[in-house]
Design a protein around this motif. Structure first.
Motif, PDB file in Angstrom:
ATOM      1  N   MET A  72     -24.931 -10.798  -4.776  1.00 49.55           N
ATOM      2  CA  MET A  72     -25.197 -11.320  -3.356  1.00 49.55           C
ATOM      3  C   MET A  72     -25.426 -12.648  -3.561  1.00 49.55           C
ATOM      4  N   TRP A  73     -24.390 -13.363  -4.292  1.00 47.82           N
ATOM      5  CA  TRP A  73     -24.227 -14.491  -4.664  1.00 47.82           C
ATOM      6  C   TRP A  73     -23.616 -15.386  -3.250  1.00 47.82           C
ATOM      7  N   LYS A  74     -24.018 -16.725  -2.888  1.00 50.69           N
ATOM      8  CA  LYS A  74     -23.371 -17.219  -1.932  1.00 50.69           C
ATOM      9  C   LYS A  74     -23.119 -18.828  -2.103  1.00 50.69           C
ATOM     10  N   ASN A  75     -22.106 -19.336  -1.918  1.00 43.47           N
ATOM     11  CA  ASN A  75     -21.883 -20.645  -2.209  1.00 43.47           C
ATOM     12  C   ASN A  75     -20.839 -21.215  -1.249  1.00 43.47           C
ATOM     13  N   ALA A  76     -21.367 -22.250  -0.289  1.00 47.40           N
ATOM     14  CA  ALA A  76     -20.280 -22.640   0.863  1.00 47.40           C
ATOM     15  C   ALA A  76     -19.048 -23.394   0.446  1.00 47.40           C
ATOM     16  N   ASP A  77     -19.151 -23.941  -1.021  1.00 54.69           N
ATOM     17  CA  ASP A  77     -18.022 -24.640  -1.384  1.00 54.69           C
ATOM     18  C   ASP A  77     -16.919 -23.623  -1.821  1.00 54.69           C
ATOM     19  N   PHE A  78     -17.604 -22.836  -2.464  1.00 54.40           N
ATOM     20  CA  PHE A  78     -16.544 -21.477  -3.164  1.00 54.40           C
ATOM     21  C   PHE A  78     -15.898 -20.871  -1.764  1.00 54.40           C
ATOM     22  N   ASP A  79     -16.613 -20.597  -0.775  1.00 58.88           N
ATOM     23  CA  ASP A  79     -16.268 -19.887   0.367  1.00 58.88           C
ATOM     24  C   ASP A  79     -15.338 -20.891   0.994  1.00 58.88           C
ATOM     25  N   ALA A  80     -15.381 -21.959   1.021  1.00 56.01           N
ATOM     26  CA  ALA A  80     -14.295 -23.151   1.801  1.00 56.01           C
ATOM     27  C   ALA A  80     -12.888 -22.892   0.845  1.00 56.01           C
ATOM     28  N   LEU A  81     -13.240 -22.748  -0.198  1.00 52.61           N
ATOM     29  CA  LEU A  81     -11.707 -22.966  -1.083  1.00 52.61           C
ATOM     30  C   LEU A  81     -11.168 -21.521  -0.839  1.00 52.61           C
ATOM     31  N   ILE A  82     -11.791 -20.672  -1.032  1.00 52.42           N
ATOM     32  CA  ILE A  82     -11.294 -19.259  -0.773  1.00 52.42           C
ATOM     33  C   ILE A  82     -10.612 -19.074   0.546  1.00 52.42           C
ATOM     34  N   ASP A  83     -11.220 -19.805   1.582  1.00 53.23           N
ATOM     35  CA  ASP A  83     -10.677 -19.611   2.986  1.00 53.23           C
ATOM     36  C   ASP A  83      -9.576 -20.427   3.033  1.00 53.23           C
ATOM     37  N   LYS A  84      -9.656 -21.574   2.534  1.00 55.93           N
ATOM     38  CA  LYS A  84      -8.470 -22.376   2.561  1.00 55.93           C
ATOM     39  C   LYS A  84      -7.117 -21.782   1.748  1.00 55.93           C
ATOM     40  N   SER A  85      -7.504 -21.013   0.970  1.00 53.29           N
ATOM     41  CA  SER A  85      -6.063 -20.342   0.157  1.00 53.29           C
ATOM     42  C   SER A  85      -5.440 -19.418   1.279  1.00 53.29           C
TER      43      SER A  85
END
Length: 148
Positions: A72-85
């Motif tokens: 249930m881990w959340k990190n907006a910076d991580f999400d942004a990088l994956i989304d950019k991929s």
């Protein structure tokens, strides 16, 4: 290296039939909490793109019932990088995003790997693999044939 790491826990065995309800969060309480603090499992991506593991196990969008972000881990910076991929077909750029995202997940310690089995993968035109209907869950060497 084998040794103590200072973690004490009560281990509760669950039935195989109940595993997916725990794994995918279908039995959360009214506040969205899952009924465990740690869950032992393994994950193998079902396709070769590295985003298969990164998005599935770590992305915030996968913290809802039916998805596999077990921590249930959340990190907006991580999400942004994956989304950019998903926005580029440049493999070298995608690898940069994956590496940076992986560093964020490791720094936050989203998951603690306690055991990593050694695996060897071989590719050869000398063999044919004809999976049985249940091969995903019950791998069998009888599904391999030697090509002549």
């Amino acid at each position: 290296m084998v040794g103590e790491i200072g973690i004490k826990m009560n281990i509760k065995e669950i039935l195989s039939a109940d595993m997916f309800s725990y794994l995918y969060g279908f039995n959360e309480d009214e506040n969205g909490n899952r009924p465990y603090q740690a869950f032992g499992s393994s994950w193998v991506s079902d396709y070769l793109d590295p985003v298969g593991n990164l998005k599935t196990m770590f992305h915030s969008s996968n913290t809802v019932p039916g998805c596999a972000n077990q921590a249930m881990w959340k990190n907006a910076d991580f999400d942004a990088l994956i989304d950019k991929s998903y926005e580029t077909t440049d493999d070298s750029k995608r690898v940069e995003y994956f590496i940076e995202a992986s560093k964020i997940a490791a720094d936050d310690c989203a998951y603690i790997p306690l055991y990593v089995p050694e695996s060897v993968y071989a590719v050869s035109d000398k063999f044919t693999f004809t999976p049985s209907p249940q091969s995903f869950w019950n791998f069998s060497y009888t599904d391999f044939q030697v090509n002549k």
